[in-house]
Design a protein around this motif. Structure first.
Motif, PDB file in Angstrom:
ATOM      1  N   GLY A 208     -47.657 -23.172  11.718  1.00  0.00           N
ATOM      2  CA  GLY A 208     -48.818 -23.393  10.874  1.00  0.00           C
ATOM      3  C   GLY A 208     -50.143 -23.015  11.497  1.00  0.00           C
ATOM      4  N   ASP A 209     -50.145 -22.462  12.682  1.00  0.00           N
ATOM      5  CA  ASP A 209     -51.377 -22.028  13.336  1.00  0.00           C
ATOM      6  C   ASP A 209     -51.669 -20.599  12.914  1.00  0.00           C
ATOM      7  OD1 ASP A 209     -53.393 -21.144  15.067  1.00  0.00           O
ATOM      8  OD2 ASP A 209     -52.698 -22.444  16.702  1.00  0.00           O
ATOM      9  N   ALA A 210     -52.746 -20.415  12.146  1.00  0.00           N
ATOM     10  CA  ALA A 210     -53.059 -19.101  11.595  1.00  0.00           C
ATOM     11  C   ALA A 210     -53.358 -18.069  12.666  1.00  0.00           C
ATOM     12  CB  ALA A 210     -54.241 -19.205  10.635  1.00  0.00           C
ATOM     13  N   SER A 211     -53.647 -18.514  13.905  1.00  0.00           N
ATOM     14  CA  SER A 211     -53.947 -17.572  14.977  1.00  0.00           C
ATOM     15  C   SER A 211     -52.686 -17.029  15.649  1.00  0.00           C
ATOM     16  CB  SER A 211     -54.833 -18.240  16.038  1.00  0.00           C
ATOM     17  OG  SER A 211     -54.117 -19.266  16.726  1.00  0.00           O
ATOM     18  N   HIS A 212     -51.533 -17.626  15.346  1.00  0.00           N
ATOM     19  CA  HIS A 212     -50.282 -17.191  15.965  1.00  0.00           C
ATOM     20  C   HIS A 212     -49.696 -15.993  15.231  1.00  0.00           C
ATOM     21  CE1 HIS A 212     -49.436 -21.369  17.950  1.00  0.00           C
ATOM     22  NE2 HIS A 212     -50.358 -20.659  18.576  1.00  0.00           N
ATOM     23  N   SER A 213     -49.139 -15.082  15.992  1.00  0.00           N
ATOM     24  CA  SER A 213     -48.421 -13.951  15.410  1.00  0.00           C
ATOM     25  C   SER A 213     -46.962 -14.336  15.238  1.00  0.00           C
ATOM     26  CB  SER A 213     -48.527 -12.726  16.320  1.00  0.00           C
ATOM     27  OG  SER A 213     -49.877 -12.317  16.460  1.00  0.00           O
ATOM     28  N   PRO A 214     -46.299 -13.817  14.218  1.00  0.00           N
ATOM     29  CA  PRO A 214     -44.878 -14.134  14.029  1.00  0.00           C
ATOM     30  C   PRO A 214     -44.039 -13.725  15.228  1.00  0.00           C
ATOM     31  CG  PRO A 214     -45.807 -13.164  12.046  1.00  0.00           C
ATOM     32  CD  PRO A 214     -46.832 -12.996  13.124  1.00  0.00           C
ATOM     33  N   ALA A 215     -43.000 -14.528  15.507  1.00  0.00           N
ATOM     34  CA  ALA A 215     -42.087 -14.273  16.610  1.00  0.00           C
ATOM     35  C   ALA A 215     -40.740 -13.840  16.065  1.00  0.00           C
ATOM     36  CB  ALA A 215     -41.937 -15.515  17.478  1.00  0.00           C
ATOM     37  N   SER A 216     -39.968 -13.128  16.883  1.00  0.00           N
ATOM     38  CA  SER A 216     -38.663 -12.611  16.477  1.00  0.00           C
ATOM     39  C   SER A 216     -37.613 -13.711  16.484  1.00  0.00           C
ATOM     40  CB  SER A 216     -38.236 -11.485  17.410  1.00  0.00           C
ATOM     41  OG  SER A 216     -36.877 -11.155  17.233  1.00  0.00           O
ATOM     42  N   VAL A 217     -36.870 -13.820  15.376  1.00  0.00           N
ATOM     43  CA  VAL A 217     -35.750 -14.764  15.320  1.00  0.00           C
ATOM     44  C   VAL A 217     -34.647 -14.299  16.251  1.00  0.00           C
ATOM     45  CG1 VAL A 217     -33.935 -15.726  13.854  1.00  0.00           C
ATOM     46  CG2 VAL A 217     -36.264 -15.512  12.973  1.00  0.00           C
ATOM     47  N   SER A 218     -34.325 -13.011  16.222  1.00  0.00           N
ATOM     48  CA  SER A 218     -33.230 -12.482  17.019  1.00  0.00           C
ATOM     49  C   SER A 218     -33.490 -12.637  18.512  1.00  0.00           C
ATOM     50  CB  SER A 218     -33.004 -11.005  16.684  1.00  0.00           C
ATOM     51  OG  SER A 218     -31.909 -10.486  17.397  1.00  0.00           O
ATOM     52  N   SER A 219     -34.742 -12.412  18.937  1.00  0.00           N
ATOM     53  CA  SER A 219     -35.066 -12.559  20.353  1.00  0.00           C
ATOM     54  C   SER A 219     -34.907 -13.993  20.811  1.00  0.00           C
ATOM     55  CB  SER A 219     -36.499 -12.095  20.609  1.00  0.00           C
ATOM     56  OG  SER A 219     -36.630 -10.714  20.349  1.00  0.00           O
ATOM     57  N   SER A 220     -35.107 -14.934  19.909  1.00  0.00           N
ATOM     58  CA  SER A 220     -34.999 -16.341  20.252  1.00  0.00           C
ATOM     59  C   SER A 220     -33.560 -16.826  20.234  1.00  0.00           C
ATOM     60  CB  SER A 220     -35.831 -17.186  19.274  1.00  0.00           C
ATOM     61  OG  SER A 220     -37.189 -16.819  19.331  1.00  0.00           O
ATOM     62  N   THR A 221     -32.670 -16.083  19.545  1.00  0.00           N
ATOM     63  CA  THR A 221     -31.286 -16.542  19.391  1.00  0.00           C
ATOM     64  C   THR A 221     -30.261 -15.641  20.056  1.00  0.00           C
ATOM     65  OG1 THR A 221     -30.952 -15.309  17.342  1.00  0.00           O
ATOM     66  CG2 THR A 221     -31.862 -17.528  17.144  1.00  0.00           C
ATOM     67  N   GLY A 222     -30.574 -14.354  20.159  1.00  0.00           N
ATOM     68  CA  GLY A 222     -29.588 -13.397  20.628  1.00  0.00           C
ATOM     69  C   GLY A 222     -28.652 -12.947  19.529  1.00  0.00           C
ATOM     70  N   ALA A 223     -28.767 -13.562  18.347  1.00  0.00           N
ATOM     71  CA  ALA A 223     -27.908 -13.228  17.210  1.00  0.00           C
ATOM     72  C   ALA A 223     -28.613 -12.240  16.291  1.00  0.00           C
ATOM     73  CB  ALA A 223     -27.533 -14.484  16.440  1.00  0.00           C
ATOM     74  N   THR A 224     -27.836 -11.444  15.600  1.00  0.00           N
ATOM     75  CA  THR A 224     -28.397 -10.472  14.664  1.00  0.00           C
ATOM     76  C   THR A 224     -27.972 -10.724  13.229  1.00  0.00           C
ATOM     77  OG1 THR A 224     -26.554  -8.956  15.074  1.00  0.00           O
ATOM     78  CG2 THR A 224     -28.540  -8.685  16.433  1.00  0.00           C
ATOM     79  N   SER A 225     -27.136 -11.722  13.005  1.00  0.00           N
ATOM     80  CA  SER A 225     -26.712 -12.029  11.640  1.00  0.00           C
ATOM     81  C   SER A 225     -26.289 -13.484  11.545  1.00  0.00           C
ATOM     82  CB  SER A 225     -25.551 -11.120  11.205  1.00  0.00           C
ATOM     83  OG  SER A 225     -24.400 -11.383  11.980  1.00  0.00           O
ATOM     84  N   ILE A 226     -26.209 -13.976  10.301  1.00  0.00           N
ATOM     85  CA  ILE A 226     -25.721 -15.327  10.023  1.00  0.00           C
ATOM     86  C   ILE A 226     -24.524 -15.189   9.089  1.00  0.00           C
ATOM     87  CG2 ILE A 226     -26.294 -17.649   9.223  1.00  0.00           C
ATOM     88  CD1 ILE A 226     -29.210 -16.984   9.461  1.00  0.00           C
ATOM     89  N   PRO A 227     -23.362 -15.711   9.454  1.00  0.00           N
ATOM     90  CA  PRO A 227     -22.194 -15.586   8.585  1.00  0.00           C
ATOM     91  C   PRO A 227     -22.343 -16.424   7.316  1.00  0.00           C
ATOM     92  CG  PRO A 227     -21.720 -17.053  10.409  1.00  0.00           C
ATOM     93  CD  PRO A 227     -23.065 -16.454  10.692  1.00  0.00           C
ATOM     94  N   ALA A 228     -21.611 -16.067   6.291  1.00  0.00           N
ATOM     95  CA  ALA A 228     -21.614 -16.856   5.061  1.00  0.00           C
ATOM     96  C   ALA A 228     -21.202 -18.286   5.373  1.00  0.00           C
ATOM     97  CB  ALA A 228     -20.664 -16.242   4.039  1.00  0.00           C
ATOM     98  N   GLY A 229     -21.970 -19.241   4.877  1.00  0.00           N
ATOM     99  CA  GLY A 229     -21.666 -20.645   5.121  1.00  0.00           C
ATOM    100  C   GLY A 229     -21.899 -21.070   6.560  1.00  0.00           C
ATOM    101  N   GLY A 230     -22.625 -20.277   7.347  1.00  0.00           N
ATOM    102  CA  GLY A 230     -22.810 -20.570   8.760  1.00  0.00           C
ATOM    103  C   GLY A 230     -24.226 -20.976   9.112  1.00  0.00           C
ATOM    104  N   TYR A 231     -24.379 -21.495  10.312  1.00  0.00           N
ATOM    105  CA  TYR A 231     -25.648 -21.975  10.829  1.00  0.00           C
ATOM    106  C   TYR A 231     -26.115 -21.085  11.984  1.00  0.00           C
ATOM    107  CZ  TYR A 231     -24.453 -26.321   8.384  1.00  0.00           C
ATOM    108  OH  TYR A 231     -24.108 -27.253   7.441  1.00  0.00           O
ATOM    109  N   LEU A 232     -27.418 -21.041  12.192  1.00  0.00           N
ATOM    110  CA  LEU A 232     -28.009 -20.365  13.336  1.00  0.00           C
ATOM    111  C   LEU A 232     -29.201 -21.189  13.800  1.00  0.00           C
ATOM    112  CD1 LEU A 232     -27.996 -17.706  15.061  1.00  0.00           C
ATOM    113  CD2 LEU A 232     -29.758 -16.878  13.485  1.00  0.00           C
ATOM    114  N   THR A 233     -29.277 -21.454  15.095  1.00  0.00           N
ATOM    115  CA  THR A 233     -30.387 -22.248  15.610  1.00  0.00           C
ATOM    116  C   THR A 233     -31.100 -21.501  16.726  1.00  0.00           C
ATOM    117  OG1 THR A 233     -29.055 -23.347  17.281  1.00  0.00           O
ATOM    118  CG2 THR A 233     -29.147 -24.374  15.125  1.00  0.00           C
TER     119      THR A 233
END
Length: 666
Positions: A208-233
């Motif tokens: 919620g900080d307007a000064s922050h730039s978006p960060a990469s989900v993949s860089s934070s997880t190492g994952a590149t996809s989410i399976p059907a019915g699956g979780y990613l944290t």
């Protein structure tokens, strides 16, 4: 029947899929906390609901909470100017209400919109790529909670979005923020409620900080996809604090989902209840990588209760209900098992509503409201829904103010049914509408002799007058199931639970092989059977038994068909999907198996869907899909019946109700 007998060894249990996840933190939030002092109660419940970058550049806000929220002094910004005041259509948004305003500065083809409280706290944010907000970007699948998609028709500012929503939600939009923690780990959990894996390699997130730039989900997880019915944290590299938000953005710069919470709202966790589709609430225990427990939740409207996805939750469930006063005795579900790991998420809309009045199906044979079982729409009269009640009653239901009620022109209290000869009390479980417009009802036993099975199919003419109906024809198949005739009322109660009429035209067009001959089914070889066959579901083992019901009172047996389910509680042929649907209640986790004719001419399972996650896990024994002719904006009605009217238990809005209404793709 409530399936208490399903604990016996003869009924196999069905296994569930295991699901997974992982964590994040932020410091130095004094500025946000100071600003929060000016924030009105319930501000996280206000969501951007629709926006257009055409002509007026109009914005719509929606209040998902149960109390009005003041938006006095609130501001907005886009991606190129500082927050500016706007002039809303009202200074207060009522509970479940809308407020609109025209942007004080134009919104572009590829832009973003951020809403702030008067204290500077971010309330909600949406981003879109070129052309995505023309004619409008809107939440589809539920105001304030649905997935962001481009509308297919004119905008609906100041009104629900359903009319402008497309026929299907994009696969990527099935990914939802499911849980957030700002309690040291600063963990974000995503859940894929779709039917296929989703690539998230280029997705981003921001707080919620307007000064922050978006960060990469993949860089934070190492994952590149989410399976059907699956979780990613993942653990946020930006940090999460009090009075904060998380916004999920896809590779094209389009908003996917968001969550906003007030002070301490995400400590220890902020999660959706029900899992994957419910509104966000503060939880006592974090469950990263697994289904949200939704136990011991605190908060709610005005206390971290921002919706983000906002489907109903247990206890506030579904809407359209009423409190239980008297007249029926709800019965807790029994025989609960797990859905198979191969089951896919419900493909229809996220919203489900209570669709009957409380204790609506009490009868003269008992004050209970229990035991509304089989359901079937009338193909020739799509506004009519037929329902069978175990205690030998039949109902013709019509819609009134969003609820299914008995058609008073047929019978305001339902009609009793009897076995042939006018005697006995059929344990009516399933029903279907035949090609001749007559109602065919299955019975497992005679309720005057519950230890003995009586597996029959009865044909009733709905045009018959009088308060009691006797069958025109009755076919008794009891002798085919000696395993049910043991002297045990439990075994006797595991017979015909559902029945579906399947037209000959579908069987021949799809090349169904006649099990009697081993060659292509030829209806002309069975001149007395009418225009289709009847598929009866056996609760004992989940098999379907196929019959030609002859006009002379005899029947032709076409063998049995496995469904891959432990039990079958309802059977329906759906012309819209061109599939035969076998439904299992909580015994199988509340699932629907759609069956097709394969290349070898055999009827086999095609795909299995779970029930909508927001619904209670009860003995939901009836299921019906409205004819495709009723489709509106790509969806049609789906209806479930609970034969225990238990809902989420005593005190919940669903307690004492039998019918639930949702949607299914056309």
């Amino acid at each position: 029947m409530p399936t208490s007998s399903h604990s016996r060894a003869g009924v196999a249990s069905v296994c569930a899929a295991a699901l997974t996840l992982s964590g994040l933190l932020l410091t130095g939030m004094a500025t946000a906390q100071t600003a929060a002092a000016a924030d009105p109660a319930g501000y996280p419940n206000v969501r951007i609901n629709e926006v257009t970058s055409s002509n007026s550049d109009t914005v719509e806000l929606y209040n998902t909470g149960s109390a009005a929220v003041s938006i006095s002094g609130w501001k907005m910004s886009d991606d190129s100017f500082s927050p500016q005041s706007f002039s809303p259509s009202s200074g207060t948004i009522p509970a479940g209400g809308f407020v609109t305003f025209d942007s004080p500065k134009g919104l572009g083809d590829a832009d973003k919109l951020v809403i702030y409280t008067s204290g500077g706290t971010v309330v909600d944010r949406v981003e879109w790529a070129t052309g995505r907000a023309k004619p409008a970007m809107a939440r589809c699948g539920g105001d304030g909670n649905g997935a962001w998609v481009t509308t297919t028709s004119s905008s609906t500012f100041g009104a629900p979005n359903a009319a402008g929503c497309p026929s299907s939600v994009p696969a990527a939009s099935r990914v939802r923020l499911n849980e957030v923690s700002s309690n040291g780990s600063d963990t974000v959990e995503l859940y894929n409620g779709g039917t296929s894996a989703i690539s998230i390699g280029a997705w981003k997130y921001v707080d919620g900080d307007a000064s922050h730039s978006p960060a990469s989900v993949s860089s934070s997880t190492g994952a590149t996809s989410i399976p059907a019915g699956g979780y990613l944290t993942f653990d946020s590299t930006i940090g999460l604090g009090d009075n904060d938000s998380v916004f999920l953005i896809d590779a094209g710069g389009n908003s996917i989902d968001s969550a906003t919470w007030a002070a301490d709202g995400a400590k220890p966790s902020y999660e959706r209840c029900a899992n994957a589709i419910g509104r966000f609430r503060t939880a006592v225990t974090a469950t990263p990588g697994a289904q949200n427990s939704c136990s011991g939740n605190t908060g709610g409207d005005g206390d971290g209760g921002g919706d983000g996805d906002g489907g109903p939750e247990a206890g506030e469930l579904l809407g359209g209900g009423g409190s239980l006063t008297s007249g029926c005795t709800p019965e807790a579900p029994s025989g609960t098992g797990s859905a198979p790991s191969s089951a896919l998420a419900w493909p229809g809309g996220l919203d489900v509503t209570i669709a009957d009045n409380v204790c609506a199906f009490t009868t003269s044979t008992g004050t209970e409201g229990r035991d509304l079982s089989g359901l079937a729409f009338d193909p020739a009269h799509p506004s009519v829904l037929w329902a069978a009640k175990n205690k030998n009653w039949l109902y013709k239901l019509v819609k009134s103010n969003g609820k299914w009620i008995p058609d008073a022109t047929w019978s305001a209290t339902g009609k009793q049914i009897r076995f042939a000869g006018g005697s006995g009390e059929p344990d009516a479980e399933g029903l279907t509408v035949g090609g001749n417009g007559h109602i065919y009802v299955t019975s497992e036993r005679d309720n005057t002799d519950k230890e003995a099975p009586k597996n029959t199919i009865m044909e009733f003419d709905p045009a018959s007058t009088g308060s009691t109906l006797s069958p025109i024809h009755q076919w008794d198949m009891t002798a085919q199931f000696p395993q049910l005739d043991t002297g045990s009322k439990d075994d006797a109660n595991l017979g015909f639970e559902g029945v579906g009429y399947v037209p000959d035209s579908w069987l021949t067009a799809n090349g169904w092989t006649d099990p009697r001959t081993g060659t292509a089914y030829n209806p002309a070889a069975y001149p007395l059977h009418g225009s289709g066959l009847f598929f009866a579901g056996l609760e004992w083992d989940g098999s379907l038994h196929v019959y030609g019901l002859n006009s002379d009172g005899t029947y032709t047996t076409f063998g049995s068909i496995p469904t891959s389910k432990a039990s079958v509680m309802d059977v329906t042929f759906d012309n819209g999907t061109q599939r035969l649907v076998a439904t299992c209640d909580n015994t199988c986790g509340g699932t629907h198996t759609f069956m097709k004719v394969n290349a070898s001419g055999a009827l086999v399972p095609d795909v299995t869907y779970t029930k909508p996650a927001v619904m209670p896990t009860d003995n939901l024994e009836g299921f019906a899909l409205a004819p495709a002719s009723t489709c509106v904006s790509g969806f049609r009605e789906a209806v479930w019946s609970d034969d225990g009217v238990y809902g989420f238990g005593a005190g919940s809005s669903s307690y004492g109700h039998a019918l639930y209404s949702g949607s299914f793709p056309c």
